[in-house]
Motif scaffolding. Structure first.
Motif, PDB file in Angstrom:
ATOM      1  N   SER A 119       0.797  -1.262  -0.217  1.00 27.36           N
ATOM      2  CA  SER A 119      -0.147  -0.010   0.048  1.00 27.36           C
ATOM      3  C   SER A 119       0.878   1.208  -0.168  1.00 27.36           C
ATOM      4  O   SER A 119       2.084   1.292   0.490  1.00 27.36           O
ATOM      5  CB  SER A 119      -0.885  -0.155   1.173  1.00 27.36           C
ATOM      6  N   ALA A 120       0.344   2.002  -0.414  1.00 28.77           N
ATOM      7  CA  ALA A 120       0.995   3.790  -0.318  1.00 28.77           C
ATOM      8  C   ALA A 120       1.388   3.990   0.906  1.00 28.77           C
ATOM      9  O   ALA A 120       2.915   4.371   1.210  1.00 28.77           O
ATOM     10  CB  ALA A 120       0.142   4.837  -0.836  1.00 28.77           C
ATOM     11  N   ALA A 121       0.697   3.572   2.059  1.00 28.40           N
ATOM     12  CA  ALA A 121       1.078   3.979   3.404  1.00 28.40           C
ATOM     13  C   ALA A 121       2.174   2.942   3.816  1.00 28.40           C
ATOM     14  O   ALA A 121       3.384   3.560   4.390  1.00 28.40           O
ATOM     15  CB  ALA A 121      -0.018   3.658   4.413  1.00 28.40           C
ATOM     16  N   TYR A 122       2.372   1.926   3.246  1.00 26.90           N
ATOM     17  CA  TYR A 122       3.456   0.986   3.647  1.00 26.90           C
ATOM     18  C   TYR A 122       4.750   1.506   3.029  1.00 26.90           C
ATOM     19  O   TYR A 122       5.591   1.720   3.832  1.00 26.90           O
ATOM     20  CB  TYR A 122       3.183  -0.468   3.271  1.00 26.90           C
ATOM     21  N   LEU A 123       4.573   1.846   1.753  1.00 26.99           N
ATOM     22  CA  LEU A 123       5.706   2.200   1.273  1.00 26.99           C
ATOM     23  C   LEU A 123       6.334   3.540   1.673  1.00 26.99           C
ATOM     24  O   LEU A 123       7.549   3.887   1.774  1.00 26.99           O
ATOM     25  CB  LEU A 123       5.582   2.288  -0.476  1.00 26.99           C
ATOM     26  N   ALA A 124       5.318   4.472   2.106  1.00 28.95           N
ATOM     27  CA  ALA A 124       5.750   5.760   2.675  1.00 28.95           C
ATOM     28  C   ALA A 124       6.435   5.513   3.845  1.00 28.95           C
ATOM     29  O   ALA A 124       7.584   6.160   4.115  1.00 28.95           O
ATOM     30  CB  ALA A 124       4.380   6.611   3.032  1.00 28.95           C
ATOM     31  N   GLU A 125       6.239   4.344   4.711  1.00 28.55           N
ATOM     32  CA  GLU A 125       6.865   4.450   5.985  1.00 28.55           C
ATOM     33  C   GLU A 125       8.163   3.936   5.528  1.00 28.55           C
ATOM     34  O   GLU A 125       9.196   4.188   6.221  1.00 28.55           O
ATOM     35  CB  GLU A 125       6.250   3.319   6.664  1.00 28.55           C
ATOM     36  N   ARG A 126       8.427   2.831   4.674  1.00 26.78           N
ATOM     37  CA  ARG A 126       9.774   2.440   4.177  1.00 26.78           C
ATOM     38  C   ARG A 126      10.591   3.548   3.601  1.00 26.78           C
ATOM     39  O   ARG A 126      11.812   3.307   3.686  1.00 26.78           O
ATOM     40  CB  ARG A 126       9.497   1.335   3.131  1.00 26.78           C
ATOM     41  N   PHE A 127      10.074   4.391   2.953  1.00 29.10           N
ATOM     42  CA  PHE A 127      10.946   5.507   2.139  1.00 29.10           C
ATOM     43  C   PHE A 127      11.238   6.875   2.918  1.00 29.10           C
ATOM     44  O   PHE A 127      11.823   7.638   2.516  1.00 29.10           O
ATOM     45  CB  PHE A 127      10.067   6.087   0.790  1.00 29.10           C
ATOM     46  N   MET A 128      10.585   6.789   3.961  1.00 26.92           N
ATOM     47  CA  MET A 128      10.799   8.007   5.085  1.00 26.92           C
ATOM     48  C   MET A 128      12.264   8.431   5.150  1.00 26.92           C
ATOM     49  O   MET A 128      12.954   7.311   5.766  1.00 26.92           O
ATOM     50  CB  MET A 128       9.815   7.900   6.424  1.00 26.92           C
TER      51      MET A 128
END
Length: 296
Positions: free
Chosen positions: A158-167
DNA sequence: ATCGGATCCTGTCCGC
DNA sequence: TGCGGACAGGATCCGA
């Protein structure tokens, strides 16, 4: 081109022949590929029934009836092909025509199935591929599979998951998407294709599509949607072109895709209304193709 | 801790 | 036609 869609296509192509078949013999024609074959692999496979063919990321999973799974990675140049009927059925000359590349046939599954005798042959000129065997219950602990990110086809991504990873990551988007710990199964081609669809520049820092609080931006939402679409389309294309491929030469290899941006250096960008020309740059030693006009 | 770069190996393609 | 160099779908290891 063994990225996720190709491995899935291979899985679907092999399943009718392999699932439910018995491995009469596993023939290993050398002791290693990229790594040595696991100790006693032939003996462990011989006599076993294949209960299912699966896939995780770019790994093909061959489930056996004793609770073990053979893991096969195709590396850069690995492919499988199917030969039906007993070996002696092939007249010498015809057999020769069937296997122009025989010296790179490294592993042969001799099978006995509901549809008769066949062989599933693993061919790999560059030998970047490898195999392993594990107990199914411990498969996620296998060093090759441990820590892999979510499949781009499932709900886990999900976008939320990837956002966490890319932060906080200064790493380019291109590299972050190639990292199998973030998402499993993307390779050089589909990363380029997904970034093109999302109109994102591959050199952009990963963190620039994440808000300060680690939430996905609109661009991140678009990127995740693009990844899903690219993979789904490629699997669909593989499934439809595979049939013809089997009919023509009996092999299960790769098929030529038409890409939107990959391998299109100096050609016009295919984004509707875009006047750009596809550029090629090198990132982390690998070619990246993108449109400098519409990818920002 | 996070990066990029080198590395494994063979085949193909392109320019001279 | 031969020859050398660049390049190829991946993932790991090493050093900055």
């Amino acid at each position: 081109m063994p990225e996720l869609p190709e491995v899935e296509t291979v899985r679907r192509g092999l399943a009718p022949t392999m699932e439910g078949a018995r491995i009469v013999r596993l023939e290993l024609r050398r002791k290693d590929l990229r790594f040595p074959f696991p100790e006693g692999l032939e003996a462990r496979a011989t006599g076993r029934n294949i209960v299912a063919l699966g896939r995780r990321a770019k790994y093909l999973l061959i489930d056996l009836d004793d609770g073990t799974t053979i893991i096969s990675h195709l590396g850069m140049s690995g492919s499988f092909r199917i030969e039906a009927g007993p070996v002696s059925d092939w007249p010498g000359e015809f057999h020769h025509l069937q296997s122009k590349d025989e010296k790179h046939d490294h592993a042969i599954f001799h099978l006995e199935g509901p549809h008769g005798i066949s062989r599933v042959i693993y061919n790999d000129p560059r030998r970047f591929g490898f195999m392993d065997v594990v107990h199914r219950s411990e498969i996620d602990l296998n060093p090759f599979l441990f820590g892999l990110g979510p499949e781009p086809t499932g709900n886990e991504l999900s976008a939320a998951y990837l956002a966490e990873r890319f932060m906080g990551k200064t790493q380019p988007l291109k590299s972050a998407l190639l990292d199998q710990k973030n998402i499993a199964g993307l390779g050089n081609i589909y990363v380029c294709e997904a970034l093109w669809r999302a109109h994102l520049r591959p050199a952009r820092a990963a963190a620039t599509i994440v808000t300060k609080t680690g939430k996905p931006t609109k661009q991140m939402e678009l990127l995740v949607a693009s990844i899903r679409d690219v993979i789904a389309d490629a699997i669909k294309a593989g499934g439809s072109s595979l049939r013809d491929h089997i009919q023509t030469d009996g092999s299960l290899g790769y098929f030529q895709h038409s890409f939107s941006v990959y391998d299109r250096e100096s050609l016009p960008c295919r984004t509707p209304g875009c006047s750009g020309t596809v550029a090629r740059i090198v990132q982390a030693g690998r070619s990246t193709f993108y449109c400098p006009v519409c990818q920002k």
